[in-house]
Design a protein around this motif. Sequence first.
Motif, short mmCIF file in Angstrom:
data_model
loop_
_atom_site.label_atom_id
_atom_site.label_comp_id
_atom_site.label_asym_id
_atom_site.label_seq_id
_atom_site.Cartn_x
_atom_site.Cartn_y
_atom_site.Cartn_z
N GLU A 65 0.85 -1.21 0.00
CA GLU A 65 0.00 0.00 0.00
C GLU A 65 0.88 1.25 0.00
OE1 GLU A 65 -2.89 -0.30 3.17
OE2 GLU A 65 -3.38 -2.33 2.50
N TRP A 66 1.96 1.22 0.80
CA TRP A 66 2.88 2.36 0.86
C TRP A 66 3.52 2.58 -0.52
CZ3 TRP A 66 8.14 1.91 -0.12
CH2 TRP A 66 8.85 3.11 -0.01
N LEU A 67 3.99 1.50 -1.13
CA LEU A 67 4.64 1.61 -2.45
C LEU A 67 3.66 2.21 -3.46
CD1 LEU A 67 7.32 0.84 -3.81
CD2 LEU A 67 6.31 -1.35 -4.41
N ARG A 68 2.44 1.73 -3.39
CA ARG A 68 1.37 2.22 -4.26
C ARG A 68 1.21 3.74 -4.11
NH1 ARG A 68 -0.75 0.56 -8.49
NH2 ARG A 68 0.37 2.47 -8.83
N SER A 69 1.34 4.21 -2.85
CA SER A 69 1.08 5.63 -2.58
C SER A 69 2.24 6.53 -3.02
CB SER A 69 0.82 5.83 -1.08
OG SER A 69 2.03 5.72 -0.36
N VAL A 70 3.43 5.97 -3.24
CA VAL A 70 4.57 6.83 -3.58
C VAL A 70 4.98 6.77 -5.05
CG1 VAL A 70 5.55 6.82 -1.24
CG2 VAL A 70 6.30 5.08 -2.90
N LEU A 73 3.96 4.46 -11.09
CA LEU A 73 4.33 3.30 -11.92
C LEU A 73 3.44 2.11 -11.56
CD1 LEU A 73 8.23 3.45 -11.62
CD2 LEU A 73 6.89 3.86 -13.69
N PRO A 74 3.22 1.21 -12.51
CA PRO A 74 2.45 0.00 -12.16
C PRO A 74 3.17 -0.82 -11.10
CG PRO A 74 2.92 0.12 -14.54
CD PRO A 74 3.68 1.21 -13.89
N VAL A 75 2.42 -1.30 -10.13
CA VAL A 75 3.02 -2.13 -9.08
C VAL A 75 2.54 -3.57 -9.27
CG1 VAL A 75 3.12 -2.60 -6.59
CG2 VAL A 75 3.14 -0.23 -7.42
N LEU A 76 3.50 -4.47 -9.41
CA LEU A 76 3.16 -5.90 -9.56
C LEU A 76 3.76 -6.67 -8.39
CD1 LEU A 76 3.29 -4.75 -12.66
CD2 LEU A 76 3.09 -7.15 -13.19
N VAL A 77 3.01 -7.62 -7.87
CA VAL A 77 3.53 -8.44 -6.78
C VAL A 77 3.89 -9.81 -7.34
CG1 VAL A 77 2.99 -9.57 -4.60
CG2 VAL A 77 2.22 -7.26 -5.01
N LYS A 78 5.12 -10.22 -7.06
CA LYS A 78 5.60 -11.50 -7.62
C LYS A 78 5.67 -12.54 -6.51
CE LYS A 78 9.61 -13.36 -9.97
NZ LYS A 78 10.90 -13.55 -9.31
N ASP A 85 -3.90 -14.93 -1.38
CA ASP A 85 -2.89 -13.88 -1.58
C ASP A 85 -3.21 -13.04 -2.82
OD1 ASP A 85 -1.53 -14.51 0.69
OD2 ASP A 85 -0.05 -15.78 -0.30
N ALA A 86 -3.79 -13.68 -3.83
CA ALA A 86 -4.18 -12.92 -5.02
C ALA A 86 -5.21 -11.86 -4.62
CB ALA A 86 -4.75 -13.86 -6.08
N LEU A 87 -6.15 -12.25 -3.77
CA LEU A 87 -7.19 -11.31 -3.34
C LEU A 87 -6.59 -10.20 -2.47
CD1 LEU A 87 -10.13 -13.77 -2.56
CD2 LEU A 87 -9.84 -12.27 -4.55
N LYS A 88 -5.66 -10.57 -1.59
CA LYS A 88 -5.00 -9.56 -0.74
C LYS A 88 -4.23 -8.56 -1.60
CE LYS A 88 -4.27 -12.08 3.53
NZ LYS A 88 -3.32 -12.93 4.23
N ALA A 89 -3.58 -9.09 -2.66
CA ALA A 89 -2.80 -8.20 -3.54
C ALA A 89 -3.73 -7.20 -4.23
CB ALA A 89 -2.03 -9.04 -4.57
N ILE A 90 -4.87 -7.68 -4.68
CA ILE A 90 -5.82 -6.79 -5.34
C ILE A 90 -6.30 -5.72 -4.35
CG2 ILE A 90 -8.12 -6.64 -6.40
CD1 ILE A 90 -7.61 -9.46 -7.55
N GLU A 91 -6.59 -6.18 -3.12
CA GLU A 91 -7.03 -5.26 -2.06
C GLU A 91 -5.97 -4.19 -1.79
OE1 GLU A 91 -8.11 -6.34 2.31
OE2 GLU A 91 -9.11 -7.71 0.92
N ALA A 92 -4.69 -4.61 -1.87
CA ALA A 92 -3.60 -3.68 -1.61
C ALA A 92 -3.38 -2.71 -2.77
CB ALA A 92 -2.31 -4.44 -1.33
N GLY A 93 -4.11 -2.92 -3.87
CA GLY A 93 -4.07 -1.96 -4.99
C GLY A 93 -3.03 -2.24 -6.05
N VAL A 94 -2.61 -3.48 -6.20
CA VAL A 94 -1.60 -3.75 -7.23
C VAL A 94 -2.22 -3.69 -8.63
CG1 VAL A 94 -0.23 -5.24 -5.71
CG2 VAL A 94 -1.92 -6.28 -7.26
#
Length: 211
Positions: A65-70, A73-78, A85-94
């Motif tokens: 979420e912090w990375l998203r806010s700063v 650029l597109p943020v991808l979680v690997k 975890d896929a749902l959590k990643a979406i929730e975190a705004g990736v």
Amino acid sequence: MLSNSKREDAIQNLYEFFVHCMGLVSKKRLLFFIWLLPPFSSEGSGVEAFDSTTFDASLNWKDIEWLRSVTKLPVLVKGILKREDALKAIEAGVDGIVVSNHGDRQLDYSPATITILEEIVHIVGGRVSVLLDGGVGRGTDVFKALALGSQAIGRPVVYGLAAKGEDGVRKVIEMLKNELELTMAISGCPTIDDITRNHVRTVSDRLKSML
Ligand SMILES: Cc1cc2nc3c(=O)[nH]c(=O)nc-3n(C[C@H](O)[C@H](O)[C@H](O)COP(=O)(O)O)c2cc1C
């Protein structure tokens, strides 16, 4: 502090690499290379020291979420391997997730990424991009991943780079491209969009067909 990294093959290979280097390069160059690495210590090898300073085991979803806010650029979680975890990643705004087990170099018995791709694609439901890496050695692997819903497929080119520099990287990419094109032609798919779920058969398809 818990550690989240122990790369046994990398540790082993580094020792072998040094032995190999001894025969290949001047002592001066070798010393310079060793200087670039963190020092060996009683705690373990330079690779372990590098890992422990590079990988932060305290990383959590709030950091996304912090990375998203700063950044814009597109943020991808690997490293996503579970639906939760896929749902959590979406929730975190990736913007996207990469289904990956990091080359299966860290944890024995991690599932092969291709075997769980479809359920991740299903739960994501088109909300963000889904990419895949792991075990992609041939164009047929790329074809399978596309058929199961991945939008892009990762393949490390570092081995090509190590073997033949820039030409090696080009060769890896060309090889995969040629193999993918051949697979598409033989499967009757003139374009990437023509590759559909019906072009592959998974273990669960087989089980269902037996019911
Ligand atoms: C030498 C090496 C170093 C890697 N370092 C990292 C890393 O620092 N972070 C990471 O997420 N994945 C890392 N990976 C994993 C790759 O990014 C990728 O997920 C993996 O290699 C894909 O699996 P494959 O090797 O079967 O194609 C590394 C892989 C290799 C071979």
